[in-house]
Design an enzyme around this catalytic site. Sequence first.
Site, PDB file in Angstrom:
ATOM      1  N   HIS A 259     -22.521   1.711  39.695  1.00 40.45           N
ATOM      2  CA  HIS A 259     -22.124   0.188  39.467  1.00 40.45           C
ATOM      3  C   HIS A 259     -21.393   0.416  38.077  1.00 40.45           C
ATOM      4  O   HIS A 259     -20.656  -0.728  37.620  1.00 40.45           O
ATOM      5  CB  HIS A 259     -23.166  -0.663  39.208  1.00 40.45           C
ATOM      6  CG  HIS A 259     -22.938  -2.231  39.246  1.00 40.45           C
ATOM      7  ND1 HIS A 259     -21.946  -2.655  39.820  1.00 40.45           N
ATOM      8  CD2 HIS A 259     -23.563  -3.116  38.377  1.00 40.45           C
ATOM      9  CE1 HIS A 259     -21.788  -4.010  39.214  1.00 40.45           C
ATOM     10  NE2 HIS A 259     -22.934  -4.264  38.518  1.00 40.45           N
ATOM     11  N   CYS A 260     -21.420   1.416  36.991  1.00 42.89           N
ATOM     12  CA  CYS A 260     -20.931   0.999  35.753  1.00 42.89           C
ATOM     13  C   CYS A 260     -19.553   1.948  35.641  1.00 42.89           C
ATOM     14  O   CYS A 260     -18.625   1.639  35.456  1.00 42.89           O
ATOM     15  CB  CYS A 260     -21.685   1.733  34.803  1.00 42.89           C
ATOM     16  SG  CYS A 260     -23.470   0.691  34.941  1.00 42.89           S
ATOM     17  N   ILE A 261     -19.831   3.540  35.878  1.00 43.99           N
ATOM     18  CA  ILE A 261     -18.639   4.308  35.365  1.00 43.99           C
ATOM     19  C   ILE A 261     -17.170   3.825  36.084  1.00 43.99           C
ATOM     20  O   ILE A 261     -16.194   3.940  35.312  1.00 43.99           O
ATOM     21  CB  ILE A 261     -18.814   5.685  35.239  1.00 43.99           C
ATOM     22  CG1 ILE A 261     -20.472   5.964  35.047  1.00 43.99           C
ATOM     23  CG2 ILE A 261     -18.002   6.595  34.464  1.00 43.99           C
ATOM     24  CD1 ILE A 261     -20.603   5.622  33.456  1.00 43.99           C
TER      25      ILE A 261
END
Length: 428
Positions: A259-261
């Site tokens: 979900h982030c990088i």
Amino acid sequence: MRSVAVIGLGYVGLPLALSFAESGLNVSGIDIDPEKIRKLRRGESYIERFGGETLRRLVREGRFQATTDYAVIAGADAVCLCLPTPLDRHRAPDLSFVLNTAEAFLPHLRPGQLISLESTTYPGTTADVLRPLLEKSGLKVGSDLFLGFSPEREDPGNKSFSIKTTPKIIGADDDRSLARMKALYERIIPEIVVVSSSKTAEAVKLTENIFRSVNVALVNELKVVFDRMGIDVWEVIEAAKTKPFGYMPFYPGPGLGGHCIPIDPFYLTWKAREFGISTKFIELAGEINNYMPDYVVEKLSRALDLHAGKGLNGAKILIVGIAYKKNVGDTRESPALAIYDKVANRGADVAYHDPLVPSVPGLRRYPDITGQGSIALTKEVLEGIDAAIICTDHDGVDYELIRRHCPLIVDTRNVFPGSTRSGNIVPA
Ligand SMILES: NC(=O)c1ccc[n+]([C@@H]2O[C@H](COP(=O)([O-])OP(=O)(O)OC[C@H]3O[C@@H](n4cnc5c(N)ncnc54)[C@H](O)[C@@H]3O)[C@@H](O)[C@H]2O)c1
């Protein structure tokens, strides 16, 4: 401080809520998903690594109460927002989850409360977007209401670090808000790192994730170049990391996931445009990392030509590991899904095995993959396929069985290092 409300009980919010409850605070966990709330009330977790006996005990003792009702916010001394911050179709920040939720709980705010935003976002969100919205309640930040930003820094699947053992960044734009932020997080985390403003705290989080994205892209680029030169990038990294200074190992793979990088760096790209600056490193890293699934599929296609004398069309392909990362069951933005999709679009018959993902959850981008189930890894299955692609190297998968019975293996994770690689194994 006696009570906390945590809004958004996902990968970030649930463990945070449980940590606060364990520290002795009364915690209300709020989520829009009634199924999650039903489960939590029964003491059941939906995230493999959080919950268990701790959750059951906290629910039993009434320390952690799950609800869909924002009204409980009125009874909380602090409110932590752990809501999704995705990109929209045009790769622009989508703050609607945070802003619509804040709008919805506005009527329940009362003087003296602290609001802490934990969702990853671009610098300025807390001060320039959330603050004016909260002040529509009639309460003024810094005197009636307190506000700060504190990013979540979890590394899913990393057993060496937890919320408690990872220093916590906090930033606020007035002294009273900062003091409250400190008092809240000190309850659960021994090392607090104070920065000078909420926008600095927001920038810290983006910097950490951009650093990762750029370095992974660099090593993915090196993988492609070295492969063409007949050099094993994994061997290079093993040797390079013996340098005790000035080098930090990053590892290549089938692309970025989670979900982030893959998402967060573009929050800065979007914001930088307002200042007339283009973020070239971020864009380039995104381009290289996004190309990785295509690279893997091309390696597979070529290997099928050479080893089996056949194309992808009609080939039986098994994806081993559909989650985006080792030892987690999360499929969000997983490059394995992109590979699945690309291989299926070339006419292959695709299945997957992943002990942590029994079936693929709802995916807007890949409706044809949604609902597919993990198949068992048996000698018969492996002998019946044309190739396996190892996309995620979970522990507990019988790789020796794969090696013995699979005619062709495309290995994106160095499960079979150079010295152990037989003729049917192709690194990618
Ligand atoms: N997952 C990670 O490892 C990680 C790490 C660091 C930062 N972050 C950031 O933290 C934020 C949350 O991420 P996550 O991984 O926990 O997301 P998630 O999707 O796992 O959880 C979000 C939760 O919010 C709930 N929700 C959505 N709308 C709601 C509403 N209006 N009211 C109440 N609940 C609502 C969803 O049902 C879901 O349970 C994001 O900004 C993310 O970038 C995530």
